[in-house]
Motif scaffolding. Sequence first.
Motif, short mmCIF file in Angstrom:
data_model
loop_
_atom_site.label_atom_id
_atom_site.label_comp_id
_atom_site.label_asym_id
_atom_site.label_seq_id
_atom_site.Cartn_x
_atom_site.Cartn_y
_atom_site.Cartn_z
N LYS B 67 0.93 -1.04 -0.17
CA LYS B 67 -0.07 0.10 0.27
C LYS B 67 0.67 1.27 0.10
O LYS B 67 1.59 1.67 1.12
N GLY B 68 0.74 1.97 -1.18
CA GLY B 68 1.92 3.81 -1.01
C GLY B 68 3.31 2.64 -0.91
O GLY B 68 3.27 1.48 -2.11
N LEU B 69 3.81 3.63 -0.40
CA LEU B 69 4.56 3.22 -0.13
C LEU B 69 5.55 2.81 1.01
O LEU B 69 6.31 2.50 1.35
N GLY B 70 4.36 1.73 1.14
CA GLY B 70 4.84 1.21 3.03
C GLY B 70 5.51 -0.33 2.68
O GLY B 70 5.41 -0.93 1.94
N TYR B 259 -8.60 6.19 -20.84
CA TYR B 259 -8.12 7.00 -19.98
C TYR B 259 -7.89 8.94 -20.73
O TYR B 259 -8.92 9.77 -19.54
N GLY B 263 -11.63 8.44 -18.45
CA GLY B 263 -10.51 7.93 -16.67
C GLY B 263 -11.10 7.08 -16.04
O GLY B 263 -10.77 7.35 -14.93
N ARG B 268 -16.67 5.45 -12.28
CA ARG B 268 -16.84 3.97 -12.59
C ARG B 268 -17.23 3.01 -14.04
O ARG B 268 -16.78 1.94 -13.74
N ARG B 279 -5.43 1.44 -12.62
CA ARG B 279 -5.71 2.40 -11.37
C ARG B 279 -5.10 2.29 -9.85
O ARG B 279 -4.51 3.50 -8.83
N GLU B 280 -5.89 0.79 -9.54
CA GLU B 280 -4.51 0.38 -8.14
C GLU B 280 -3.35 0.20 -8.15
O GLU B 280 -2.78 0.80 -7.50
N PHE B 282 -1.19 1.95 -10.18
CA PHE B 282 -0.70 3.77 -10.50
C PHE B 282 -0.88 4.52 -9.75
O PHE B 282 -0.08 5.86 -9.62
N THR B 283 -2.42 4.76 -10.00
CA THR B 283 -3.56 5.71 -8.42
C THR B 283 -3.14 5.70 -7.12
O THR B 283 -2.63 6.13 -6.27
N GLN B 284 -3.35 4.61 -7.01
CA GLN B 284 -3.32 3.20 -5.51
C GLN B 284 -2.40 3.03 -5.18
O GLN B 284 -2.17 3.53 -4.35
N PHE B 285 -1.47 3.00 -5.69
CA PHE B 285 -0.26 2.83 -5.73
C PHE B 285 0.01 1.16 -4.71
O PHE B 285 0.62 0.68 -3.37
N LYS B 286 -1.46 0.63 -5.21
CA LYS B 286 -1.35 -0.91 -4.87
C LYS B 286 -0.80 -1.90 -5.75
O LYS B 286 -1.68 -2.77 -6.01
N LEU B 287 0.21 -2.02 -5.52
CA LEU B 287 0.66 -2.62 -6.49
C LEU B 287 0.79 -4.23 -6.83
O LEU B 287 0.87 -4.77 -7.70
#
Lengths: 422, 317
Positions: B67-70, B259, B263, B268, B279-280, B282-287
Motif C-alpha cells: 500500500k503506497g510506499l509502506g 484514460y 478516466g 467507474r 488505477r490500483e 499507479f494511482t492508489q499504488f497498491k502494486l
Amino acid sequence: MRRRTMLAVFAASMLLSAAPVSAQDVSGDLVLLDWASGSEQEMIKALEDGFTKAYPNVHFKEINLTVQGDARGAIRAALQSGEKADLFINTWPAFRKELADAGLLRDLTSLWDSAKIGDNLSDSWKALGTTDGKLYGITYTYGDRSGMFYKTATMKKSGIDAQPKTWDEFVANFKKLNDAGITPIAIGAKYWSHAEWFESLYEHLNGVEKAADLAAHKIPWTDDSVKNTLRKFAEMLKAGCCGTAESMLANDWDTASDMVFVQGTAGYQIIGMWNNDRARNVDKLKEGEDYSLQQFPAMGAGHDDVSSVDSKEFSAFTDSANPAAADAFLAWVTTADAANIVARAGLASPSNKVDPSLYGPVMRIAAGAVSSSKVQFVLGDLLPGDLVDEYRVQLQKFLQDPSDATIDSVTQAIEAKAATFD
Amino acid sequence: MSEVALRGSEGSNSRVVGGAPQRTALRRWIADAPAAYLLLLPVLILFGFAVLYPLVQTIVLSLWDIKGLGKPKFIGLGNFVALVQDANFRQAATTTLLWTLCTTAISVGAGWGIALLCALAPRQTLVPRVIIFAAFGVSEAVIGYVWLQVYRGDTAGLLNAILSGAGLGNLAHAWLGDAKTAIWCLIAAYSWAQTGLPLLVIFAATQAISRNVLEAAYVDGATPMNMMRHIIAPLSMPGVRVALFINLLGSLRAFDTIYVLTGGGPVRSTETIGYFMFRESFTQFKLGYGAAATLILLAAVLIVSIPAILQRTKSTT
C-alpha cells in the motif's frame, strides 16, 4: 599525540559547522521532483532562477512529471522507479505521512531553528508542515478553498449587482443566472473537484473541529453532520445550481474554470488559488476588474468564520545527494525575494516578509479571508490511501441522484472504506 | 527431425566423403543442436528480459500486500481472493467483456464489410482504404483527444452540433458524463480507430483469391452479388480470423482511449480490467493488488490467444 590530533579535528569541524554557510559555499546540482504545470510551473522556474541568482554555484535540475488528476501516483511511481531528487513539491498531508513513515523524508526541525525560518514563517505554518511531531515541509504558498471565483461581466449580464453575503441570497441568485442562460456554479466532477463544495458546506454547517474529526475518522461518515451537509448540497442541486449531473461528470476543474473565465457560461467556481494564477496568466484577465473572488456565503449555522485551505510545501528526501543546497533552498524560499516571486505570480505566500502591495485585489481578499478565519485543510488531501478515491466516487454517485436513499448508501460506502484504515 | 538429420548428413562432406560410420539420429541432433540454440539465443535473451522476467516479477508482486510506499507484507493468494470479492473488479470484468466483444465485433465487422466492397474495385478504392487505415496508425491518445471534441457536452461538441443541426437538439447532452452513454461513446471511438487493420488484412485475403476462380464464376454467369456471397466472402475468412485475433487482443489491453476520454468514469462505468489495474497500481499504488489484476487479464489474453495460435500453427505446418 593522536588524541590531540583528533581533538583538533573535532574542534575544527565544530567551528566549521557553527560558522554561517555563505552562498558561495553551497554548490552542485539541486534536483527537484516537480509535478506543477502551466503557469504554476513557470512560477517554480522563477523561484529556481531567484535561488540560483542568490546561490550562483548551485545548478537546478528538474524531474518533471506530467500528470492528469491526482499527482501522487506519478510521484510514487517516480520514486519506486529509482528517480533521485533532493526536493519535491507536496500538497497532501496524508501523503507526507506516507512518505515519512516509509523513511523517505528528512526531518527539517533542526533546519527551522538553525536557519531561523521562524523569523519568516509563523509557528502555525510550522505546525501545518509537521507530521508526528517532526517538521517535513516548508510551506511556500497557500490557498483559500472557500472562495468562489466569478467573472464580473457574467454577473452584470445576469443582473447581479452585489455579491451575495448570505446563503439565501446566494441561492436566490441561481434563478437570475439561469434566466440569463448561465449555469450558476461550474462543478468539474470528472475526477475530484466536486468535493470542494461538499467540504466548504460541511465546515460552514458543522465547524472546522468536526471537519478535523471526520478527516481523522473520529466520527463516522454515516454521522448526521455528513448527511445533513449532503442534504444541503441536494437543495442546491434541486435549486438548479449546477446544470445536469452529466455535464458535471464530464468536466474536470480546468474545463469548469474555462466555463467561468473564458466562455462565461457559468457563474461561480470554488477551486484553489492556482485558478487566480491561471486567470491572470493564461486567460489574460485583469484581476479585480475582469474577475474577482467572493467568500463562501454565511449559512447562519454558527460557523461562518471558517475557511477551507490548502498549502504547498517543499520537502527534502533523506537520500538527497546535496542536502546543503536543499537546506539553503528551503531557507531561502521563505525570504522576501522568494515570497515576492510567489506573490507576483498571483499566489499567496505564507512569509511575513512578503510585500503585500504585490498582491492583486483577488489575492488580498483570499489572504484576508484565511487570516481572519478558523481554517481546516482540504478534507480530500487528508484522507489516507484509496479512501480518498472512494470518497470522490461516492460523491459522484450523489451528484447523479441526490436523494435521501443515495445519501444513505454513499455515506455507508465511504464509512465501510474508512473502517479499513482504523 | 529425420529430414533435418538427413539434410545435415548430405550437407556435410566429412560424413559422406570420408565414409565415417553413420551416426544415430540422436547423435546427429546433439551435434546440430548448439548451432540451432546459438541462432535462437538472441531471441531467447530478449524473451527472457522482456517477457519472462517481468512476468515472474508480476507473479511475485501479486503475492504481496503493498500500500503506497509502506512496507510490503506477504499475503500469498490474498490479493486474488480480495479481487474476486471486490465489486469494483467484478464491474470492471463485466465492462471488459462488453467492451471487448463490441469493439472487436464492430471494428472487424466494419473492416470486413469495407474490404469486401473494396475487393470489387481495388484500384478505385485505394484512397479511401489508405484514409481508413491511417486512423489505425494514429496514437490512441491522440484519437482520444479528437473524440473528446466530438463528444463535448456543450454546443461546441461536434455530435451535439450535428444533432442540433438536424433538429434533434433535445438529444444533445454531455455524452461522456452520462454513465448510460459513456461506454458506447468509447466503443464507437475505439472501433473507429481499429477498423483500419481488419480492412487491410481482409482486403489482402480477398486479393489472394485466384483470378481463375473469379473468371470461371463470371463465365458461368455469376452476378457480382453471387460472387461476393459464394466466393469472395468465404475465401476472405482466413483474413477475418487473423483480424479477429489481433483486434480481440488489442481490445482486451485497451487503455489510452479510456484514460483520455473518461478516466474510467463516470462512477467507474467505463473502467475495464486494464484501467482498473492502472488505477490500483499507479494511482492508489497498491502494486500487489494491481499485479493480481494484471495476471487475471493475462489469463484472459492467453485463453483467447492460445487456440488461435494453435490453429495458425496447425495451418502453416
